[in-house]
Design a protein around this motif. Sequence first.
Motif, PDB file in Angstrom:
ATOM      1  N   VAL A   6       0.798  -1.089  -0.167  1.00  0.00           N
ATOM      2  CA  VAL A   6      -0.082  -0.071   0.276  1.00  0.00           C
ATOM      3  C   VAL A   6       0.769   1.017   0.229  1.00  0.00           C
ATOM      4  CG1 VAL A   6      -2.052   1.190   1.272  1.00  0.00           C
ATOM      5  CG2 VAL A   6      -2.018  -1.421   1.078  1.00  0.00           C
ATOM      6  N   VAL A  61      -8.673   0.956   0.667  1.00  0.00           N
ATOM      7  CA  VAL A  61      -7.743  -0.227   0.588  1.00  0.00           C
ATOM      8  C   VAL A  61      -8.924  -1.077   0.953  1.00  0.00           C
ATOM      9  CG1 VAL A  61      -5.719  -1.613   0.865  1.00  0.00           C
ATOM     10  CG2 VAL A  61      -5.861   0.786   1.106  1.00  0.00           C
ATOM     11  N   VAL A  98      -5.720  -7.492  -0.161  1.00  0.00           N
ATOM     12  CA  VAL A  98      -6.007  -6.802  -0.500  1.00  0.00           C
ATOM     13  C   VAL A  98      -6.708  -7.001  -1.888  1.00  0.00           C
ATOM     14  CG1 VAL A  98      -5.354  -4.438  -1.328  1.00  0.00           C
ATOM     15  CG2 VAL A  98      -4.071  -5.223   0.424  1.00  0.00           C
ATOM     16  N   ILE A 147      -8.087  -1.287  -3.899  1.00  0.00           N
ATOM     17  CA  ILE A 147      -7.351  -0.122  -4.018  1.00  0.00           C
ATOM     18  C   ILE A 147      -7.468   1.414  -4.917  1.00  0.00           C
ATOM     19  CG2 ILE A 147      -5.397   1.876  -2.950  1.00  0.00           C
ATOM     20  CD1 ILE A 147      -4.432  -0.867  -2.353  1.00  0.00           C
TER      21      ILE A 147
END
Length: 356
Positions: free
Chosen positions: A24, A205, A212, A215
């Motif tokens: 991220v 997110v 994940v 995003i």
Amino acid sequence: MAPVTIQQATKSFGKVTVLHGIDVDIADGEFVVLVGPSGCGKSTLLRLIAGLEDMTGGHVTIGDRDVTNLHPKDRDIALVFQSYALYPHMTVADNMGFSLQMRNVPKAERDQKVQKAAQILDLLPLLDRYPRQLSGGQRQRVAMGRAIVRDPQVFLFDEPLSNLDAQLRVQMRAEIRELHKKLQATIVYVTHDQIEAMTMADKIVVMRGGHVEQIGTPLALYDTPANVFVAGFIGSPAMNLLAGNLDASGTAFVSEKGARLDLPEPISLDGKKALIVGLRPENIKIAETGIDARVRIVEPTGAELHVILDVGGETLTAVLHGRPDIWEGEMIKIAVPHDTLHFFDKESGRRLAIAA
């Protein structure tokens, strides 16, 4: 303030891996929300950023410093938790300034920082009160003030509104958003509430099972969910999802229970025929001609009606604006604009684009 970069973050507790290589990037001054169901790993990821948990693998960078192995106090971050953790025997001012006192910040400087934070948070009239004399929202503002006085590079919020009632949560969402604008702060915020995520975030997110899923900005996730999970998680009421098949001609979708959606022209979806089709509740309209639907439940909310429909054995939720005159048990006709449909591969769950 500073950017935050998380690279290939993994975390295991014994033989159980709860984070699987998370990447991220958080820009300087960005408000990023980590959202997902309970147990998805969002709070664990926040604790890795804070240094409250050791990373099994990967790196965390704040600004130009690799803080992966630094103690929390050396990371220049401030945390706000769902429990206010205020000292009951201290006044609001003393609670807000306590961390500065522990760092031996001179009293004059300490008082100046407390006054400035109290002004930002509208706490000046409450500085001489004790926590027991405050409402839940006021206590949360004191907890935020305690973080602000430290002037950190990054603010970390771990479900700070979960202890508040619904009306107060709405108010505090707005106050935290206003705080972000005033401070131009880098904020990482954890919640399981997708409404909080949608209304507060610059970037969301979406997490599930330590991975994940997607995003993006709130509207990007809403308009173009990457997969079935994101489609069903983002939005309230949730997107209607129907499993079924595109017919051989590509001009109709038939669900597993027999509901049929005719399409105005043949479509091709990367050769996929087994599909999940998504319909946002607000895109279902009452029409003079269209698909037969039986009204099962009508839920008036004021400006809108939330209606549960039976369509060919499938259950659909519709959000109808205004106050259309319909009642439970009635047969009506509905239409769904074809350009509002979302198509997903039934096997993988990933989003499919209509071939040009």
